[in-house]
Design a protein around this motif. Structure first.
Motif, PDB file in Angstrom:
ATOM      1  N   ALA A 269     -24.056  -3.725  22.414  1.00  0.00           N
ATOM      2  CA  ALA A 269     -22.850  -3.068  22.191  1.00  0.00           C
ATOM      3  C   ALA A 269     -22.460  -2.980  20.491  1.00  0.00           C
ATOM      4  O   ALA A 269     -22.315  -1.897  20.078  1.00  0.00           O
TER       5      ALA A 269
ATOM      6  N   GLY B  96     -25.390  -1.468  26.013  1.00  0.00           N
ATOM      7  CA  GLY B  96     -24.936  -2.475  25.902  1.00  0.00           C
ATOM      8  C   GLY B  96     -23.431  -2.711  26.837  1.00  0.00           C
ATOM      9  O   GLY B  96     -23.142  -3.680  27.268  1.00  0.00           O
ATOM     10  N   ALA B  97     -22.862  -1.450  26.833  1.00  0.00           N
ATOM     11  CA  ALA B  97     -21.459  -1.443  27.433  1.00  0.00           C
ATOM     12  C   ALA B  97     -21.947  -1.654  29.220  1.00  0.00           C
ATOM     13  O   ALA B  97     -21.075  -2.447  29.752  1.00  0.00           O
TER      14      ALA B  97
ATOM     15  N   GLY C  41     -19.125  -0.431  23.027  1.00  0.00           N
ATOM     16  CA  GLY C  41     -20.452   0.166  23.366  1.00  0.00           C
ATOM     17  C   GLY C  41     -20.275   1.534  23.525  1.00  0.00           C
ATOM     18  O   GLY C  41     -20.959   2.696  23.265  1.00  0.00           O
TER      19      GLY C  41
ATOM     20  N   GLY D 163     -25.626   1.328  22.160  1.00  0.00           N
ATOM     21  CA  GLY D 163     -24.287   0.989  22.522  1.00  0.00           C
ATOM     22  C   GLY D 163     -23.759   1.218  24.237  1.00  0.00           C
ATOM     23  O   GLY D 163     -23.300   0.380  24.516  1.00  0.00           O
TER      24      GLY D 163
ATOM     25  N   SER E 173     -25.761  -8.288  26.173  1.00  0.00           N
ATOM     26  CA  SER E 173     -24.744  -7.187  26.123  1.00  0.00           C
ATOM     27  C   SER E 173     -23.960  -6.997  24.838  1.00  0.00           C
ATOM     28  O   SER E 173     -23.918  -5.975  24.415  1.00  0.00           O
TER      29      SER E 173
ATOM     30  N   GLY F 273     -25.103  -0.741  18.502  1.00  0.00           N
ATOM     31  CA  GLY F 273     -24.816   0.511  18.698  1.00  0.00           C
ATOM     32  C   GLY F 273     -23.745   1.008  17.786  1.00  0.00           C
ATOM     33  O   GLY F 273     -23.825   1.898  16.860  1.00  0.00           O
TER      34      GLY F 273
END
Length: 496
Positions: A406, A336-337, A325, A333, A402, A409
């Motif tokens: 990630a 998501g990270a 991510g 991203g 999540s 992205g």
């Protein structure tokens, strides 16, 4: 005005009370140990709901004179270090994660059978360190609290762990000590170059050109290695596997749920926050390291016969999703990270608690020996399946949100690398389902016919973590809302 200071230092009250309780009063020591985590939990909830109601988090910042000294090289210029605490959306959710898991791990600590006083003193000291890391607004305080977590976790692992606890503790100390040494060098260099340790001031100084491009390059790499030890990034991961296997279950809940997240927090706060230009230059490297983590951890988890080892390598694999991510360097991203950081904290704490319950009942975590537990311990086995479903990314649970963001992205930036990484998602389902089916529906072991299922206070960590995992999966805005401003600021800096 000093609510953050009270939050960070509140476990000290419990430590002071514990000092005056005799060592033989085991039940009272455990009660005080659990209750001492509640003030920080209540304050973090207050901060969260204050933010949700529209209160500016800057209102809670704390800044006081701490100490100062003269730098003779610059002819008497005064260098000062301030006591500075503050929060934004990122640190707010991590503080909340810390207080929740710390309280639940304290409840899980009732299974500790010896030297309760020393255990809870170190446990509360560890909580202070973790809270301070996420609330610190300058590098000196950050490093101080970072070292507190290192020292207290070392003794908790080495004293109350399993058979090879001392080896695991020293491995933890050596690897994390190397990371700390590198981090300290970065702090000294930045302080010497800019005369400040404050995060916001450092950002301004670096942007204004106070730190050369070549030095920024070196500092970015140094921070990547320092936090790579903590996260961990392959090949800096071997110590973490030992700790996950040898540390007591309550400590592993904290280690997997929170301490590993300090590495992710450092990469987001400092690598991306202080050096956005270098982050752009190294974006592909971050994504490649993430895919390596994801695949390496997944393949090694697949061949393990010990459930603790499966979960240890699963943590290595899932931290790869954080790197993926961050390597995408776009809003999806990075969000998501951060989601993965929180989600894995909850899921890993749940899974390690449940494996700890199995181990406490049977004195083993070997998958072949734990066959047929769906009959012997149906509730524990059922919640284990829930945790595994969340970990492999089942829709409706936090792990799905999540992982989806990630990879979304990364697919936008480097589609071929994202496609390779997607193999790791498939492998995750394979090794987790293999492990959970071996435990729940494998060949039944007659020795476990009389073991007791989940009961009493053991339900508290299980139910709380399960509810949070499902709540984030069903209503992701629970996290997305406080993180929005932070994510937008980071993407703006890196040109997103």
């Amino acid at each position: 005005m000093n609510l953050l200071s009270i939050l960070v230092l509140s476990p000290l009250l419990g430590m002071l009370i514990l000092l005056f309780i005799p060592k033989r009063e085991g039940k009272l020591l455990k009660v005080i140990g659990v209750l001492a985590t509640l003030p920080a939990l209540f304050i973090s909830l207050i901060l969260f709901f204050q933010y949700r109601s529209g209160v500016d988090l800057k209102k809670f910042d704390v800044s006081h004179e701490w100490f100062s000294f003269k730098n003779s090289i610059q002819f008497g210029d005064l260098f000062s270090i301030r006591y500075e605490l503050g929060i934004d959306g990122l640190s707010l959710v991590l503080l909340l994660l810390t207080t929740i898991i710390a309280t639940l791990a304290a409840i899980a600590s009732i299974k500790i059978i010896t030297e309760w006083k020393g255990y809870f003193l170190l446990f509360l000291l560890l909580e202070i360190g973790m809270l301070g890391v996420f609330a610190a607004e300058n590098f000196i305080l950050f490093f101080l609290f970072f070292e507190i977590t290192l020292i207290s976790a070392f003794f908790l692992i080495g004293k109350w762990g399993s058979d090879e606890r001392e080896k695991a503790a020293y491995s933890f100390l050596i690897y994390n000590g190397l990371g700390s040494a590198i981090l300290l060098i970065v702090i000294i260099v930045l302080f010497a170059q800019t005369g400040t340790a404050n995060f916001a001031a450092l950002q301004e100084m670096i942007t204004s050109g106070a730190v050369s491009e070549s030095l920024q390059f070196g500092l970015f790499i140094a921070l990547l290695v320092a936090f790579g030890f903590k996260m961990p990034i392959v090949p800096l991961h071997s110590w973490m596997v030992r700790v996950h296997v040898q540390a007591p279950p309550a400590v592993v809940m904290i280690h997997a749920g929170i301490l590993l997240k300090i590495g992710a927090y450092g990469l987001i706060r400092f690598n991306l926050g202080l050096f956005p230009q270098q982050a752009e230059n190294f974006a592909v490297l971050l994504a490649v390291l993430g895919v390596i983590n994801l695949l390496y951890g997944a393949f090694l988890a697949l061949v393990q016969t010990d459930f603790k080892m499966v979960l240890a390598y699963s943590s290595v694999s899932h931290m790869g999703i954080v790197l993926i991510g961050l390597g995408a360097l776009n809003e999806a991203g990075i969000q998501g990270a951060i989601f993965q950081t929180i989600s894995h904290g909850l899921i890993s704490a749940l899974l390690f608690f449940l494996v700890g319950v199995f181990y406490e009942r049977t004195d083993t975590s070997e998958i072949p020996k734990l066959g047929g537990m769906a009959k012997a311990m149906p509730l524990t086995a059922g919640f284990l399946l829930v945790g595994v479903m969340a970990s492999l990314g089942l829709p409706g649970m936090s792990g799905f949100v999540s992982e989806f963001m990630a990879f979304l992205g990364l697919f936008r930036e480097i589609p071929w690398l994202a496609a390779v990484g997607a193999i790791g998602i498939i492998m995750t389902a394979v090794y987790l389902l293999r492990a959970v089916l071996g435990v729940t529906y494998g060949k039944a072991n007659r020795e476990w016919a009389g073991v007791t299922d989940l009961h009493g206070v053991e339900f508290v960590p299980v139910i709380v973590l399960t509810v949070l995992i499902i709540a984030i999966g069903v209503y992701p805005n629970l996290l997305a809302s406080p993180l929005q401003a932070t994510v937008e600021l980071i993407t703006l800096k890196v040109g997103g």
